[in-house]
Design a protein around this motif. Structure first.
Motif, PDB file in Angstrom:
ATOM      1  N   TRP A   1     -21.388 -18.190 -29.975  1.00  0.00           N
ATOM      2  CA  TRP A   1     -20.450 -19.307 -30.094  1.00  0.00           C
ATOM      3  C   TRP A   1     -20.982 -20.407 -31.003  1.00  0.00           C
ATOM      4  O   TRP A   1     -20.207 -21.174 -31.578  1.00  0.00           O
ATOM      5  N   GLU A   2     -22.286 -20.469 -31.217  1.00  0.00           N
ATOM      6  CA  GLU A   2     -22.819 -21.357 -32.254  1.00  0.00           C
ATOM      7  C   GLU A   2     -22.418 -20.809 -33.625  1.00  0.00           C
ATOM      8  O   GLU A   2     -22.070 -21.561 -34.534  1.00  0.00           O
TER       9      GLU A   2
ATOM     10  N   TRP B   1      -8.826 -25.492 -35.415  1.00  0.00           N
ATOM     11  CA  TRP B   1      -8.758 -24.722 -36.639  1.00  0.00           C
ATOM     12  C   TRP B   1      -7.656 -23.697 -36.516  1.00  0.00           C
ATOM     13  O   TRP B   1      -7.482 -23.119 -35.445  1.00  0.00           O
TER      14      TRP B   1
ATOM     15  N   GLY C   1     -18.896 -21.829 -34.204  1.00  0.00           N
ATOM     16  CA  GLY C   1     -18.851 -23.240 -34.579  1.00  0.00           C
ATOM     17  C   GLY C   1     -19.258 -23.473 -36.015  1.00  0.00           C
ATOM     18  O   GLY C   1     -18.639 -24.266 -36.736  1.00  0.00           O
ATOM     19  N   ARG C   2     -20.268 -22.765 -36.466  1.00  0.00           N
ATOM     20  CA  ARG C   2     -20.713 -22.928 -37.846  1.00  0.00           C
ATOM     21  C   ARG C   2     -19.712 -22.352 -38.836  1.00  0.00           C
ATOM     22  O   ARG C   2     -19.430 -22.947 -39.871  1.00  0.00           O
TER      23      ARG C   2
ATOM     24  N   GLY D   1     -16.743 -24.669 -38.914  1.00  0.00           N
ATOM     25  CA  GLY D   1     -17.076 -26.088 -39.100  1.00  0.00           C
ATOM     26  C   GLY D   1     -16.953 -26.897 -37.820  1.00  0.00           C
ATOM     27  O   GLY D   1     -16.600 -28.070 -37.864  1.00  0.00           O
ATOM     28  N   GLY D   2     -17.230 -26.265 -36.681  1.00  0.00           N
ATOM     29  CA  GLY D   2     -17.163 -26.968 -35.408  1.00  0.00           C
ATOM     30  C   GLY D   2     -15.753 -27.233 -34.923  1.00  0.00           C
ATOM     31  O   GLY D   2     -15.540 -28.039 -34.037  1.00  0.00           O
ATOM     32  N   ARG D   3     -14.779 -26.540 -35.493  1.00  0.00           N
ATOM     33  CA  ARG D   3     -13.379 -26.843 -35.188  1.00  0.00           C
ATOM     34  C   ARG D   3     -12.632 -25.656 -34.581  1.00  0.00           C
ATOM     35  O   ARG D   3     -11.490 -25.404 -34.931  1.00  0.00           O
TER      36      ARG D   3
END
Length: 112
Positions: free
Chosen positions: A90-91, A104, A94-95, A98-100
Motif C-alpha cells: 500500500w506504500e 484519484w 501511495g507512491r 501520488g498519495g491520492r
C-alpha cells in the motif's frame, strides 16, 4: 482494503486499526467508488513493468479486482527491481498514485 474485500466489516477493521468507524467506512466506500480506475491503472502498470505479465482473472467484484491488480503490479515491480524495491504494497500504491488513492483520478470539477 484487502481485509475489506475479504469480507471483514468496517467496524472490525476500525477496531483492529484503532480508527474511527466512520473514517474506515468512508475510506472503504471511496475505494469502492474508485475501484475500476484503480484496477485499470494497476493493470496497465503490471503490463508495463512485468517481463511476461500474467493478467489477473476477474474475481467477481470491482473492489476485489482492484486489489488483485494492485497485488499483481506490486509483485511485478518487486520482481523487476529486487534490490531497490522495498516498500509495502500500500506504500507502493501511495507512491504510484501520488498519495491520492481515495481521490484519484481527479474528477472534472476538482480544482488543484
Amino acid at each position: 482494503m484487502e481485509t475489506a474485500v475479504l469480507g471483514m466489516g468496517h467496524r472490525s477493521i476500525a477496531e483492529v486499526l484503532g480508527r474511527a468507524d466512520a473514517a474506515v467506512r468512508g475510506r472503504i466506500r471511496r475505494f469502492k467508488m474508485r475501484a475500476e480506475e484503480v484496477r485499470r491503472h494497476f493493470t496497465v502498470g503490471l503490463v508495463a513493468v512485468a517481463d511476461d505479465p500474467v493478467m489477473p482473472d476477474p474475481m467477481g467484484s470491482l473492489p476485489t479486482d482492484a486489489v488483485v491488480a494492485v497485488v499483481a503490479a506490486h509483485r511485478a515491480a518487486m520482481t523487476g527491481w529486487p534490490g531497490m524495491f522495498m516498500v509495502s504494497r500500500w506504500e507502493f500504491v501511495g507512491r504510484v498514485l501520488g498519495g491520492r488513492l481515495l481521490t484519484w483520478p481527479p474528477t472534472a470539477n476538482c480544482s488543484t
